[in-house]
Scaffold this active site. Structure first.
Site, PDB file in Angstrom:
ATOM      1  N   ARG A  15      45.395 -57.115   3.648  1.00 35.38           N
ATOM      2  CA  ARG A  15      45.645 -56.245   4.806  1.00 35.38           C
ATOM      3  C   ARG A  15      44.401 -55.521   5.314  1.00 35.38           C
ATOM      4  O   ARG A  15      44.437 -54.864   6.349  1.00 35.38           O
ATOM      5  CB  ARG A  15      46.757 -55.233   4.449  1.00 35.38           C
ATOM      6  CG  ARG A  15      48.142 -55.842   4.496  1.00 35.38           C
ATOM      7  CD  ARG A  15      49.176 -54.906   3.915  1.00 35.38           C
ATOM      8  NE  ARG A  15      49.127 -54.896   2.456  1.00 35.38           N
ATOM      9  CZ  ARG A  15      49.805 -54.044   1.691  1.00 35.38           C
ATOM     10  NH1 ARG A  15      50.546 -53.103   2.258  1.00 35.38           N
ATOM     11  NH2 ARG A  15      49.728 -54.104   0.391  1.00 35.38           N
ATOM     12  N   GLY A 139      56.100 -49.782  -6.117  1.00 34.62           N
ATOM     13  CA  GLY A 139      57.162 -50.063  -7.072  1.00 34.62           C
ATOM     14  C   GLY A 139      57.888 -48.766  -7.405  1.00 34.62           C
ATOM     15  O   GLY A 139      57.256 -47.717  -7.528  1.00 34.62           O
TER      16      GLY A 139
HETATM   17  C1  UD1 Z   1      51.250 -52.550  -7.905  1.00 33.06           C
HETATM   18  C2  UD1 Z   1      52.465 -52.360  -8.795  1.00 33.06           C
HETATM   19  C3  UD1 Z   1      53.414 -51.368  -8.139  1.00 33.06           C
HETATM   20  C4  UD1 Z   1      52.675 -50.057  -7.891  1.00 33.06           C
HETATM   21  C5  UD1 Z   1      51.435 -50.288  -7.076  1.00 33.06           C
HETATM   22  C6  UD1 Z   1      50.619 -49.027  -7.022  1.00 33.06           C
HETATM   23  C7  UD1 Z   1      52.819 -54.493  -9.894  1.00 33.06           C
HETATM   24  C8  UD1 Z   1      53.643 -55.715  -9.995  1.00 33.06           C
HETATM   25  N1  UD1 Z   1      53.137 -53.609  -8.984  1.00 33.06           N
HETATM   26  O1  UD1 Z   1      51.734 -53.151  -6.704  1.00 33.06           O
HETATM   27  O2  UD1 Z   1      54.540 -51.144  -8.981  1.00 33.06           O
HETATM   28  O3  UD1 Z   1      53.536 -49.159  -7.218  1.00 33.06           O
HETATM   29  O4  UD1 Z   1      50.598 -51.301  -7.677  1.00 33.06           O
HETATM   30  O5  UD1 Z   1      49.539 -49.158  -6.146  1.00 33.06           O
HETATM   31  O6  UD1 Z   1      51.906 -54.342 -10.687  1.00 33.06           O
HETATM   32  N2  UD1 Z   1      45.104 -57.466  -8.841  1.00 33.06           N
HETATM   33  C9  UD1 Z   1      44.356 -58.341  -9.576  1.00 33.06           C
HETATM   34  N3  UD1 Z   1      44.814 -59.599  -9.776  1.00 33.06           N
HETATM   35  C10 UD1 Z   1      46.002 -60.026  -9.290  1.00 33.06           C
HETATM   36  C11 UD1 Z   1      46.765 -59.117  -8.523  1.00 33.06           C
HETATM   37  C12 UD1 Z   1      46.300 -57.844  -8.334  1.00 33.06           C
HETATM   38  O7  UD1 Z   1      43.279 -58.004 -10.057  1.00 33.06           O
HETATM   39  O8  UD1 Z   1      46.348 -61.191  -9.527  1.00 33.06           O
HETATM   40  C13 UD1 Z   1      44.601 -56.113  -8.626  1.00 33.06           C
HETATM   41  C14 UD1 Z   1      44.320 -55.815  -7.175  1.00 33.06           C
HETATM   42  O9  UD1 Z   1      42.989 -56.115  -6.841  1.00 33.06           O
HETATM   43  C15 UD1 Z   1      44.603 -54.334  -7.070  1.00 33.06           C
HETATM   44  C16 UD1 Z   1      45.618 -54.081  -8.179  1.00 33.06           C
HETATM   45  O10 UD1 Z   1      45.577 -55.195  -9.033  1.00 33.06           O
HETATM   46  O11 UD1 Z   1      43.454 -53.552  -7.333  1.00 33.06           O
HETATM   47  C17 UD1 Z   1      47.030 -53.887  -7.629  1.00 33.06           C
HETATM   48  O12 UD1 Z   1      47.409 -55.056  -6.962  1.00 33.06           O
HETATM   49  P1  UD1 Z   1      48.301 -55.013  -5.661  1.00 33.06           P
HETATM   50  O13 UD1 Z   1      48.548 -56.407  -5.231  1.00 33.06           O
HETATM   51  O14 UD1 Z   1      47.719 -54.054  -4.697  1.00 33.06           O
HETATM   52  O15 UD1 Z   1      49.646 -54.432  -6.302  1.00 33.06           O
HETATM   53  P2  UD1 Z   1      50.811 -53.729  -5.505  1.00 33.06           P
HETATM   54  O16 UD1 Z   1      51.610 -54.739  -4.819  1.00 33.06           O
HETATM   55  O17 UD1 Z   1      50.266 -52.609  -4.716  1.00 33.06           O
END
Ligand code: UD1
Ligand code: CA
Length: 453
Positions: A15, A139
């Site tokens: 985004r 979440g």
């Molecule tokens: C996540 C949480 C959600 C919480 C929110 C808070 C999960 C399933 N959900 O959701 O409950 O309310 O954060 O902000 O965990 N990332 C990786 N590798 C991946 C996916 C993500 O390194 O494969 C990192 C992203 O770069 C980011 C962080 O993890 O810094 C969070 O990922 P994001 O996709 O933003 O999670 P949310 O959907 O926001």
């Protein structure tokens, strides 16, 4: 007990609509990932692991000076998968704190509280939650009738009733390392996004009849995560507000905080006054009792005490004490002004050393020069430092007087106490104590006006 941090930073941040990975975007002059590293370190944690993936070259480059370990997540299969990649880096007997790279408003005191609480409770997992008036996108924390933890449901998987819950998961947790890595191997991708959700591990802990604790952050703003540029601007405004408040508490006057932009790592000593429309960036240090602004931009510079900078640009320069800069001066990299120097209006200084009590008051260009003490550089003086191929040096020794509109064709040296007549083009060295004039003799034609009109 040993504490390790894992910062999840492998996601793309779709985004943001950007070529840059999300965590590389700057807030208050600093990439978000560096904010997090600072915050974690200030909480006293030294073992920091950063999970990188999308745009990892950029992120690793940003962190090149930081002592952190990188963990590669080749494919972004979800937060659970991301954390699991750090398994081999972390001692199973340690406490692991998990954070995301996009929450630069977090405070290190909050991390400390989370860790202390987690370690006192001796539970395998602790969640940092927050109560939000608008929980959209996060979440939700689902509690059991006795208020104990039940599970976390992502918005995309939530029922209409669950979406009404305003307590959200911050994405920041503490775990017993051995436990979380054991259970992470058991989670699956049966959810709306087809990802390995880190949050599922918490439910698995509960299923083994162990407690998952929840600690609610007092200031919900702290866990605000940046997903798009609108949120980035919001975070920026909060960080700037905090910085201004911090400086004002320490004795700096900021006339109009709303038009003053000071980066996080800038230091300003007490009794300095910052006037409106001023930007102070990077690692700048400003001494005591200075007056900075209005309309000034200072980057990565070192400013002494009692300095006035008015409507000027200062970039990677060092300025001594009691100097006066501007209005409308331009100090470029590697400029070094000793004490009591004046650089006035429309003067540009580049890669030059200016000695004590020397003045460049108006309309000058001084580049690649070494100027001694007590030198007066007249209005319109230019160092001709560039011959089209190479840069050359100009040396002006102590107490020399450079007349107005002088060209100094470098390499050239003006000796101590020498005087240059106005309008001269000086291409050869001038000995000490001498007067040097280089200009055509003036001719006056008597009665010229009457004959020609
Ligand atoms: C996540 C949480 C959600 C919480 C929110 C808070 C999960 C399933 N959900 O959701 O409950 O309310 O954060 O902000 O965990 N990332 C990786 N590798 C991946 C996916 C993500 O390194 O494969 C990192 C992203 O770069 C980011 C962080 O993890 O810094 C969070 O990922 P994001 O996709 O933003 O999670 P949310 O959907 O926001
Ligand atoms: Ca997020």
């Amino acid at each position: 007990m040993k504490i390790s941090a894992v910062v999840l930073a492998a996601g793309k941040g779709v985004r943001m609509c950007s070529e840059l990975p999300k965590v590389a975007h700057k807030a208050a002059g600093k990439p978000m990932i560096l904010h997090i590293i600072d915050i974690v370190r200030q909480a006293g944690i030294e073992d920091i692991n950063v999970v990188v993936g999308h745009g990892r070259e950029v992120v690793q480059q940003l962190l090149a000076q930081e002592k952190v370990n990188f963990v590669l997540q080749e494919q972004q299969l979800g937060t659970g998968h991301a954390l699991l990649q750090a398994d081999k880096n972390i001692d199973p007997d340690s406490t692991v704190i998990v954070l995301t790279g996009d929450t630069p408003l977090l405070r290190s005191s909050t991390i400390r509280e989370l860790i202390n609480f987690h370690q006192q409770q001796k539970s395998p997992g602790t969640i940092l939650s927050a109560e939000l008036s608008n929980p959209a996108g996060y979440g939700r924390v689902i509690r059991q009738a006795d208020q104990s933890f039940s599970r976390i449901v992502e918005e995309k998987d939530a029922t209409e009733a669950e979406r009404q819950i305003r307590e959200i998961n911050s994405g920041i947790y503490c775990f017993q390392a051995g436990k979380v890595f054991e259970l992470l191997k058991k989670i699956n991708t049966n959810n709306a996004q087809g990802e390995y959700y880190l949050t599922d591990v918490l439910e698995l802990i509960k299923d083994t009849k162990q407690t998952v604790n929840i600690i609610k952050v007092e200031d919900a703003q702290e866990i605000y995560g940046v997903n798009d540029r609108i949120q980035l601007a919001y975070v920026e405004s909060i960080l700037r507000k905090r910085k201004n408040l911090e400086l004002m508490r320490e004795g700096v006057t900021i006339m109009d905080p709303s038009s003053t932009f000071i980066d996080k790592d800038v230091r300003v000593k007490k009794d300095s006054i910052i006037l409106p429309y001023t930007i102070i960036e990077g690692s700048t240090l400003i001494g005591e009792n200075c007056q900075i602004g209005p309309y000034s931009r200072i980057s990565n510079s070192h400013i002494g005490d009692n300095v006035i900078i008015d409507s000027s640009r200062v970039n990677e320069a060092r300025i001594g004490n009691q100097c006066s800069i501007g209005p409308f001066a331009y100090l470029r990299p590697q400029s070094e002004l000793h004490d009591n120097v004046k650089v006035g209006d429309f003067a540009e200084i580049k890669k030059s050393i200016i000695g004590e009590h020397s003045k460049i008051p108006h309309l000058s260009y001084v580049g690649d020069a070494i100027i001694g003490k007590g030198v007066n550089v007249g209005a319109g003086t230019i160092t001709c430092n560039y011959d089209g191929r190479n840069k050359h040096q100009t040396i002006i020794e102590d107490q020399a007087f450079i007349g107005s509109n002088t060209n100094l064709v470098a390499p050239v040296k003006v000796g101590e106490n020498a005087t240059i007549g106005a309008g001269s083009t000086i291409a050869h060295d001038v000995p000490p104590d001498s007067l040097s004039v280089e200009r055509a003799k003036q001719k006056n034609f008597q009665n010229w006006a009457n004959k020609n009109r």
